[in-house]
Design an enzyme around this catalytic site. Structure first.
Site, PDB file in Angstrom:
ATOM      1  CB  SER A   1      -1.327   0.040   1.121  1.00 50.18           C
ATOM      2  OG  SER A   1      -1.855   1.101   1.085  1.00 50.18           O
TER       3      SER A   1
ATOM      4  CD  GLU B   1       5.041   4.093 -12.508  1.00 45.85           C
ATOM      5  OE1 GLU B   1       5.220   2.525 -12.662  1.00 45.85           O
ATOM      6  OE2 GLU B   1       4.700   5.428 -12.731  1.00 45.85           O
TER       7      GLU B   1
ATOM      8  CE  LYS C   1      -5.000  -2.160   1.186  1.00 42.19           C
ATOM      9  NZ  LYS C   1      -5.521  -0.251   1.017  1.00 42.19           N
TER      10      LYS C   1
END
Length: 495
Positions: free
Chosen positions: A324, A335, A349
Site C-alpha cells: 500500500s 517512475e 494493494k
C-alpha cells in the site's frame, strides 16, 4: 475522515484533502444508513421526515421513496415485536450496518463498534499494547500483511502471508480484521496463542507470544560503510515524514554520500505521509500518484519537493511485506525519479480507504477509490516487481518452532527437520536432515547448548529453541543479500 493506503487494521488519507490526516468526520449512524434509524420514527407512526445537512434539505425518506429498505424495516419490526427474548436495539442496528459493509466482499471495508474503533485509532497513535502484526481479512481468512519491526510478532517468527487459523484455540475464520485484532491484542505481559497456516508447511504452526507495548516509532537510521546510509521505514503513521526528515538530516551531518531506503515489511499507512515522503525524492511538480474514483475521474498528486534536503544516490528495498503506502512510494520514486528498486515483488494493494467516526464512538471504513502509479499502472493484487530481484538466503524462510514444544530423541516431525536445518546453519552438523531426531541430532544439540552456555540436555525446548532461532535471525541480518545488493548499486552512483 481519514484515508488509508495500507490496511490491516490501519491507514490512508482523503484523496481530495490528503493533508487532513488527523481529522475524522463525526457522523450520525442514520446519516450513513438512513433507513435503519428511520425505523424508530416509523414504528411511532411517522412516515415522512426532513433532515438538514448544512444548507441542503433532504425530504421524505419514507419507504415509498426508498423501497429498497422495506425488507429491512419489516425484519426489524418483526424481530423487535416478536422475537422470543428482549433485543438490544443498538446491537441490531450495528449488525445491519456490519452486514451491509460485509456484503461489499472487500477486505479493506469494515464496520467497527466502539471498542474496535478505539483499537483502530490506537494503530496510528504513539503506541499500543499487543503483538505488533498488521493483519487483513482475505477471502474469509485472517492474513498477516507484515509484523512490525522489533515487535513480539517479528521476534517470534510471524511472517507476511501467514494465515491465522485461531487465537487461543478459537477459530477466527469469517471475522473481520478489526474483530480479529481485538482477540489478538491485550495487555502487556499477557500471552496469546496463535495457530498459523504457512505456505510450504504441511501442518499448522503454533506460536505463543507475550504481548508488549508496541511503540509507533517508524524510522530507523544507521550509517553503513563508505558513506552509505540505511534508513528503514516500518509503517506510515502521523509523524513518519517528520521522523524521516530528522534522520536524513542526521545522516547528512555524518557525510551521507548515498542512501538505501528500506521499505521491506512495511504494511503501509496514511496516504498523506506516503505522498510527502515520495516528494522528498521526486523533483518538484512531478507526479507522485493518481487517485481514481468509480466514475473514472482522476485526481493527480504531484511532488511538493522544496529542495531542502541533500541530493544523493538512492536505492529502495521492497519485499512481499511492502504494501500500500510503501508501494505508493516505491512506484513513485521509480517512475518519477528513476530510483531503482531491489528485492522481491511487493504485496499488491492498490486501493484507498476512507474512515469515518459515528458520534457514538463506533467507526466504519470503506474503499473509496483506487490509486495508480505516476504512469497510470494499477498494482492491485499484482504487486511491484523490483528492477533487481534478490532473494534472502533459504534459511531466512525456515519455519518457527514453538519454545513450548519439546523435541527429543526418536521424535520425527517437520519441526525436527527445521531444527536440523537451523543447527547446520549454526555450525553444528546434525547428520542427515530427514526430520528424524537421531543420535547425530542429539550430539549437535548438545554441542550447540555448550556454545550457548545452556544446560546440555540434548533436548530442544525453551531456551535452546529461543537461542537457536536467535542465531538464525542474527545470521540473516549478517548476510542480508538484498541490502548488500542495494549498497552495491548505490555505490556505483556515488561520485
Amino acid at each position: 475522515m481519514k484515508n488509508e493506503s495500507g490496511e490491516a487494521s490501519v491507514e490512508e488519507e482523503n484523496q481530495e484533502q490528503p493533508k487532513e490526516a488527523g481529522k475524522f468526520i463525526k457522523v450520525k449512524k442514520f446519516t450513513f444508513i438512513m433507513g435503519i434509524f428511520l425505523l424508530i420514527f416509523l414504528t411511532a407512526g411517522i412516515t415522512t421526515i426532513a433532515l438538514t445537512f448544512g444548507d441542503e434539505k433532504v425530504e421524505s425518506l419514507a419507504p415509498d421513496k426508498h423501497s429498497e429498505f422495506e425488507k429491512l424495516f419489516s425484519t426489524y419490526d418483526t424481530i423487535k415485536g416478536n422475537y422470543y427474548k428482549d433485543i438490544d436495539e443498538d446491537k441490531l442496528v450495528d449488525g445491519a450496518i456490519n452486514g451491509m459493509i460485509k456484503s461489499l466482499d472487500d477486505p479493506y471495508s469494515a464496520y467497527m463498534d466502539k471498542k474496535e474503533a478505539s483499537s483502530f485509532h490506537e494503530s496510528i497513535s504513539s503506541s499500543f499494547e499487543g503483538i505488533g502484526a498488521e493483519i487483513q481479512e482475505q477471502d474469509g481468512h485472517i492474513a498477516v500483511v507484515s509484523p512490525i519491526k522489533g515487535s513480539p510478532a517479528e521476534k517470534a517468527g510471524i511472517k507476511p502471508n501467514d494465515i491465522v487459523l485461531s487465537v487461543d484455540g478459537k477459530s477466527v475464520k469469517g471475522l473481520s480484521s478489526s474483530e480479529a485484532v481485538l482477540k489478538i491484542r491485550g495487555e502487556k505481559g499477557t500471552k496469546v496463542k496463535l495457530t498459523i497456516s504457512r505456505a510450504g508447511e504441511t501442518d499448522p504452526i503454533e506460536f505463543t507470544i507475550k504481548r508488549d507495548t508496541i511503540p509507533i516509532e517508524t524510522v530507523y537510521a544507521e550509517m553503513l560503510d563508505d558513506g552509505v546510509a540505511k534508513i528503514q521505514v516500518t509503517s506510515f503513521s502521523e509523524h513518519t515524514v517528520d521522523e524521516l526528515k530528522t534522520s536524513l538530516e542526521e545522516m547528512s551531518k555524518k557525510d551521507m554520500k548515498g542512501l538505501v531506503l528500506d521499505l521491506r515489511g512495511n504494511p503501509g499507512g496514511l496516504l498523506d505521509q506516503a505522498i510527502d515522503m515520495a516528494s522528498l525524492f521526486i523533483p518538484n511538480g512531478e507526479v507522485v500518484l493518481q487517485v481514481e474514483n468509480r466514475s473514472g475521474k482522476k485526481e493527480v498528486y504531484k511532488s511538493n519537493n522544496d529542495g531542502a534536503l541533500k541530493k544523493v544516490p538512492v536505492v529502495v528495498l521492497i519485499d512481499d511485506g511492502s504494501a500500500s503506502a510503501s508501494e505508493i512510494v516505491a512506484a513513485a520514486v521509480r517512475e518519477s525519479a528513476d530510483i531503482p528498486l531491489v528485492g522481491v515483488k511487493s504485496f499488491g494493494k492498490g486501493t484507498v480507504q476512507t474512515a469515518e467516526d459515528f458520534d457514538d464512538g463506533s467507526n466504519f471504513k470503506y474503499t473509496a477509490a483506487k490509486w495508480l502509479t505516476p504512469d497510470g499502472n494499477w498494482i492491485h493484487k499484482k504487486g511491484i516487481k523490483p528492477d533487481i530481484e534478490v532473494k534472502l538466503p533459504d534459511y531466512a524462510s525456515l519455519p518457527y518452532i514453538s519454545p513450548d514444544k519439546e523435541l527429543k530423541a526418536s521424535d520425527s516431525s517437520s519441526e525436527v527437520k527445521a531444527a536440523e536445518k537451523m543447527l547446520k546453519e549454526a555450525g553444528h552438523d546434525p547428520g542427515k536432515i530427514d526430520g528424524f531426531f537421531d543420535e547425530d541430532t542429539t550430539n549437535a544439540v548438545k554441542a550447540f547448548q555448550r556454545d550457548q552456555k545452556i544446560k546440555e540436555t540434548g533436548i530442544i525446548k525453551d531456551d535452546t529453541t529461543v537461542k537457536l532461532m536467535q542465531v538464525i535471525r542474527d545470521k540473516i541480518l549478517e548476510n542480508d543479500t538484498q541490502l548488500k545488493k542495494a549498497v552495491e548499486v548505490v555505490k556505483k552512483d556515488i561520485k
